[in-house]
Scaffold this motif. Structure first.
Motif, PDB file in Angstrom:
ATOM      1  N   GLU A  26       0.831  -1.206   0.000  1.00  0.00           N
ATOM      2  CA  GLU A  26       0.000   0.000   0.000  1.00  0.00           C
ATOM      3  C   GLU A  26       0.863   1.252   0.000  1.00  0.00           C
ATOM      4  O   GLU A  26       0.554   2.229  -0.688  1.00  0.00           O
ATOM      5  CB  GLU A  26      -0.952   0.006   1.201  1.00  0.00           C
ATOM      6  CG  GLU A  26      -2.113  -0.954   1.049  1.00  0.00           C
ATOM      7  CD  GLU A  26      -2.929  -0.701  -0.198  1.00  0.00           C
ATOM      8  OE1 GLU A  26      -3.470   0.420  -0.351  1.00  0.00           O
ATOM      9  OE2 GLU A  26      -3.022  -1.608  -1.035  1.00  0.00           O
ATOM     10  N   ALA A  27       1.951   1.243   0.760  1.00  0.00           N
ATOM     11  CA  ALA A  27       2.867   2.390   0.779  1.00  0.00           C
ATOM     12  C   ALA A  27       3.502   2.572  -0.597  1.00  0.00           C
ATOM     13  O   ALA A  27       3.634   3.702  -1.089  1.00  0.00           O
ATOM     14  CB  ALA A  27       3.938   2.190   1.845  1.00  0.00           C
ATOM     15  N   ALA A  28       3.875   1.454  -1.232  1.00  0.00           N
ATOM     16  CA  ALA A  28       4.452   1.520  -2.577  1.00  0.00           C
ATOM     17  C   ALA A  28       3.424   2.043  -3.575  1.00  0.00           C
ATOM     18  O   ALA A  28       3.747   2.853  -4.455  1.00  0.00           O
ATOM     19  CB  ALA A  28       4.954   0.139  -3.000  1.00  0.00           C
ATOM     20  N   PHE A  29       2.169   1.602  -3.439  1.00  0.00           N
ATOM     21  CA  PHE A  29       1.113   2.078  -4.331  1.00  0.00           C
ATOM     22  C   PHE A  29       0.944   3.583  -4.203  1.00  0.00           C
ATOM     23  O   PHE A  29       0.840   4.295  -5.208  1.00  0.00           O
ATOM     24  CB  PHE A  29      -0.215   1.371  -4.041  1.00  0.00           C
ATOM     25  CG  PHE A  29      -1.354   1.923  -4.847  1.00  0.00           C
ATOM     26  CD1 PHE A  29      -1.510   1.573  -6.173  1.00  0.00           C
ATOM     27  CD2 PHE A  29      -2.254   2.814  -4.283  1.00  0.00           C
ATOM     28  CE1 PHE A  29      -2.548   2.094  -6.935  1.00  0.00           C
ATOM     29  CE2 PHE A  29      -3.295   3.344  -5.026  1.00  0.00           C
ATOM     30  CZ  PHE A  29      -3.447   2.981  -6.356  1.00  0.00           C
ATOM     31  N   GLU A  30       0.906   4.076  -2.980  1.00  0.00           N
ATOM     32  CA  GLU A  30       0.753   5.516  -2.755  1.00  0.00           C
ATOM     33  C   GLU A  30       1.898   6.294  -3.380  1.00  0.00           C
ATOM     34  O   GLU A  30       1.694   7.354  -3.967  1.00  0.00           O
ATOM     35  CB  GLU A  30       0.641   5.822  -1.256  1.00  0.00           C
ATOM     36  CG  GLU A  30      -0.672   5.405  -0.652  1.00  0.00           C
ATOM     37  CD  GLU A  30      -1.879   6.074  -1.311  1.00  0.00           C
ATOM     38  OE1 GLU A  30      -1.803   7.264  -1.665  1.00  0.00           O
ATOM     39  OE2 GLU A  30      -2.899   5.388  -1.481  1.00  0.00           O
ATOM     40  N   LYS A  31       3.111   5.738  -3.271  1.00  0.00           N
ATOM     41  CA  LYS A  31       4.288   6.397  -3.841  1.00  0.00           C
ATOM     42  C   LYS A  31       4.166   6.454  -5.374  1.00  0.00           C
ATOM     43  O   LYS A  31       4.376   7.503  -5.982  1.00  0.00           O
ATOM     44  CB  LYS A  31       5.547   5.625  -3.435  1.00  0.00           C
ATOM     45  CG  LYS A  31       6.839   6.327  -3.787  1.00  0.00           C
ATOM     46  CD  LYS A  31       8.047   5.472  -3.453  1.00  0.00           C
ATOM     47  CE  LYS A  31       8.237   5.378  -1.950  1.00  0.00           C
ATOM     48  NZ  LYS A  31       9.503   4.682  -1.608  1.00  0.00           N
ATOM     49  N   VAL A  32       3.783   5.327  -5.972  1.00  0.00           N
ATOM     50  CA  VAL A  32       3.634   5.265  -7.431  1.00  0.00           C
ATOM     51  C   VAL A  32       2.502   6.178  -7.894  1.00  0.00           C
ATOM     52  O   VAL A  32       2.654   6.952  -8.838  1.00  0.00           O
ATOM     53  CB  VAL A  32       3.383   3.805  -7.894  1.00  0.00           C
ATOM     54  CG1 VAL A  32       2.931   3.750  -9.352  1.00  0.00           C
ATOM     55  CG2 VAL A  32       4.625   2.969  -7.689  1.00  0.00           C
ATOM     56  N   LEU A  88       6.681   2.237 -17.594  1.00  0.00           N
ATOM     57  CA  LEU A  88       6.793   1.385 -16.416  1.00  0.00           C
ATOM     58  C   LEU A  88       8.189   1.468 -15.809  1.00  0.00           C
ATOM     59  O   LEU A  88       8.335   1.637 -14.599  1.00  0.00           O
ATOM     60  CB  LEU A  88       6.447  -0.059 -16.802  1.00  0.00           C
ATOM     61  CG  LEU A  88       6.399  -1.078 -15.698  1.00  0.00           C
ATOM     62  CD1 LEU A  88       5.264  -0.780 -14.739  1.00  0.00           C
ATOM     63  CD2 LEU A  88       6.230  -2.464 -16.278  1.00  0.00           C
ATOM     64  N   SER A  89       9.201   1.368 -16.643  1.00  0.00           N
ATOM     65  CA  SER A  89      10.576   1.410 -16.124  1.00  0.00           C
ATOM     66  C   SER A  89      10.920   2.791 -15.565  1.00  0.00           C
ATOM     67  O   SER A  89      11.648   2.895 -14.571  1.00  0.00           O
ATOM     68  CB  SER A  89      11.580   0.995 -17.197  1.00  0.00           C
ATOM     69  OG  SER A  89      11.467   1.824 -18.325  1.00  0.00           O
ATOM     70  N   GLU A  90      10.417   3.857 -16.172  1.00  0.00           N
ATOM     71  CA  GLU A  90      10.664   5.204 -15.653  1.00  0.00           C
ATOM     72  C   GLU A  90      10.013   5.393 -14.284  1.00  0.00           C
ATOM     73  O   GLU A  90      10.606   5.980 -13.378  1.00  0.00           O
ATOM     74  CB  GLU A  90      10.143   6.262 -16.630  1.00  0.00           C
ATOM     75  CG  GLU A  90      10.921   6.347 -17.920  1.00  0.00           C
ATOM     76  CD  GLU A  90      10.259   7.229 -18.962  1.00  0.00           C
ATOM     77  OE1 GLU A  90      10.950   7.598 -19.932  1.00  0.00           O
ATOM     78  OE2 GLU A  90       9.057   7.555 -18.823  1.00  0.00           O
ATOM     79  N   VAL A  91       8.795   4.880 -14.120  1.00  0.00           N
ATOM     80  CA  VAL A  91       8.098   4.985 -12.835  1.00  0.00           C
ATOM     81  C   VAL A  91       8.850   4.182 -11.775  1.00  0.00           C
ATOM     82  O   VAL A  91       9.044   4.647 -10.654  1.00  0.00           O
ATOM     83  CB  VAL A  91       6.631   4.510 -12.948  1.00  0.00           C
ATOM     84  CG1 VAL A  91       5.961   4.461 -11.581  1.00  0.00           C
ATOM     85  CG2 VAL A  91       5.847   5.410 -13.891  1.00  0.00           C
ATOM     86  N   ALA A  92       9.280   2.987 -12.147  1.00  0.00           N
ATOM     87  CA  ALA A  92      10.019   2.145 -11.195  1.00  0.00           C
ATOM     88  C   ALA A  92      11.313   2.821 -10.764  1.00  0.00           C
ATOM     89  O   ALA A  92      11.663   2.816  -9.576  1.00  0.00           O
ATOM     90  CB  ALA A  92      10.300   0.789 -11.826  1.00  0.00           C
ATOM     91  N   GLU A  93      12.006   3.398 -11.712  1.00  0.00           N
ATOM     92  CA  GLU A  93      13.274   4.059 -11.391  1.00  0.00           C
ATOM     93  C   GLU A  93      13.054   5.287 -10.511  1.00  0.00           C
ATOM     94  O   GLU A  93      13.788   5.511  -9.545  1.00  0.00           O
ATOM     95  CB  GLU A  93      13.981   4.465 -12.682  1.00  0.00           C
ATOM     96  CG  GLU A  93      15.359   5.027 -12.477  1.00  0.00           C
ATOM     97  CD  GLU A  93      16.037   5.362 -13.791  1.00  0.00           C
ATOM     98  OE1 GLU A  93      16.694   6.416 -13.853  1.00  0.00           O
ATOM     99  OE2 GLU A  93      15.910   4.571 -14.743  1.00  0.00           O
ATOM    100  N   LEU A 144       5.749  -5.120  -9.026  1.00  0.00           N
ATOM    101  CA  LEU A 144       4.686  -4.625  -8.162  1.00  0.00           C
ATOM    102  C   LEU A 144       3.814  -3.599  -8.894  1.00  0.00           C
ATOM    103  O   LEU A 144       2.590  -3.603  -8.749  1.00  0.00           O
ATOM    104  CB  LEU A 144       5.287  -4.021  -6.894  1.00  0.00           C
ATOM    105  CG  LEU A 144       4.331  -3.740  -5.745  1.00  0.00           C
ATOM    106  CD1 LEU A 144       3.510  -4.965  -5.372  1.00  0.00           C
ATOM    107  CD2 LEU A 144       5.106  -3.247  -4.533  1.00  0.00           C
ATOM    108  N   ILE A 145       4.437  -2.750  -9.705  1.00  0.00           N
ATOM    109  CA  ILE A 145       3.658  -1.784 -10.490  1.00  0.00           C
ATOM    110  C   ILE A 145       2.762  -2.518 -11.479  1.00  0.00           C
ATOM    111  O   ILE A 145       1.593  -2.168 -11.659  1.00  0.00           O
ATOM    112  CB  ILE A 145       4.588  -0.787 -11.209  1.00  0.00           C
ATOM    113  CG1 ILE A 145       5.404   0.008 -10.190  1.00  0.00           C
ATOM    114  CG2 ILE A 145       3.780   0.164 -12.093  1.00  0.00           C
ATOM    115  CD1 ILE A 145       6.515   0.846 -10.796  1.00  0.00           C
ATOM    116  N   MET A 146       3.290  -3.579 -12.102  1.00  0.00           N
ATOM    117  CA  MET A 146       2.473  -4.388 -13.025  1.00  0.00           C
ATOM    118  C   MET A 146       1.306  -5.021 -12.276  1.00  0.00           C
ATOM    119  O   MET A 146       0.206  -5.130 -12.806  1.00  0.00           O
ATOM    120  CB  MET A 146       3.325  -5.470 -13.696  1.00  0.00           C
ATOM    121  CG  MET A 146       4.258  -4.917 -14.732  1.00  0.00           C
ATOM    122  SD  MET A 146       5.148  -6.150 -15.733  1.00  0.00           S
ATOM    123  CE  MET A 146       5.487  -7.466 -14.628  1.00  0.00           C
TER     124      MET A 146
END
Length: 140
Positions: A30-36, A50-55, A63-65
């Protein structure tokens, strides 16, 4: 009631129910989702891949997928958040396989059903064959 399971992320024992991970991993997700989500909500980041968001966020692509597959992140709002087709690897934004693979599988399935139908019809035709035994060739 849920069943006991090991968390796929950390291996901890938890009661599997509505969630597929333990409470601790759920909180981390959930914390990762909020950050993304807060990152891609900014106008200048909406077209990020996707890779830009992850970086930029430090959140794993996997997790983003997962967020995209669960439809927590809508690709209509964030068009460059694509993930790979499970069959061919082409980028897709929904489902598990791309349109080309889906069409190919449907054609293959239709071909298989047609072949089964032909075999079934041939089997029925054989069962309808009657043989006439001439009386003079019968043994007494």
């Amino acid at each position: 009631m849920g069943e006991l399971a090991n968390c796929p992320n950390c291996g901890a024992l938890f009661v599997k129910g509505a969630r597929s991970v333990c409470d601790q991993c759920y909180k981390e997700e959930e914390a990762a989702f909020e950050k993304v989500y807060s990152y891609i909500r900014k106008k200048e980041n909406r077209r990020a891949t996707l890779s830009e968001v992850a970086e930029a966020t430090g959140v794993e692509e996997r997790l983003i997928m997962k967020f995209v597959k669960e439809r927590r992140l809508h690709t209509s709002q964030f068009p460059n958040l694509a993930y790979d087709c499970e069959r061919c690897g082409n980028p897709i934004q929904e489902g598990k396989i791309c349109g080309n693979c889906r069409d190919e599988l449907q054609r293959d399935l239709a071909r298989e059903e047609a072949a089964e139908s032909i075999k079934e019809q041939q089997g029925k035709d054989k069962s309808r064959t009657y043989f006439n035994v001439d009386q003079k060739f019968r043994r007494h």
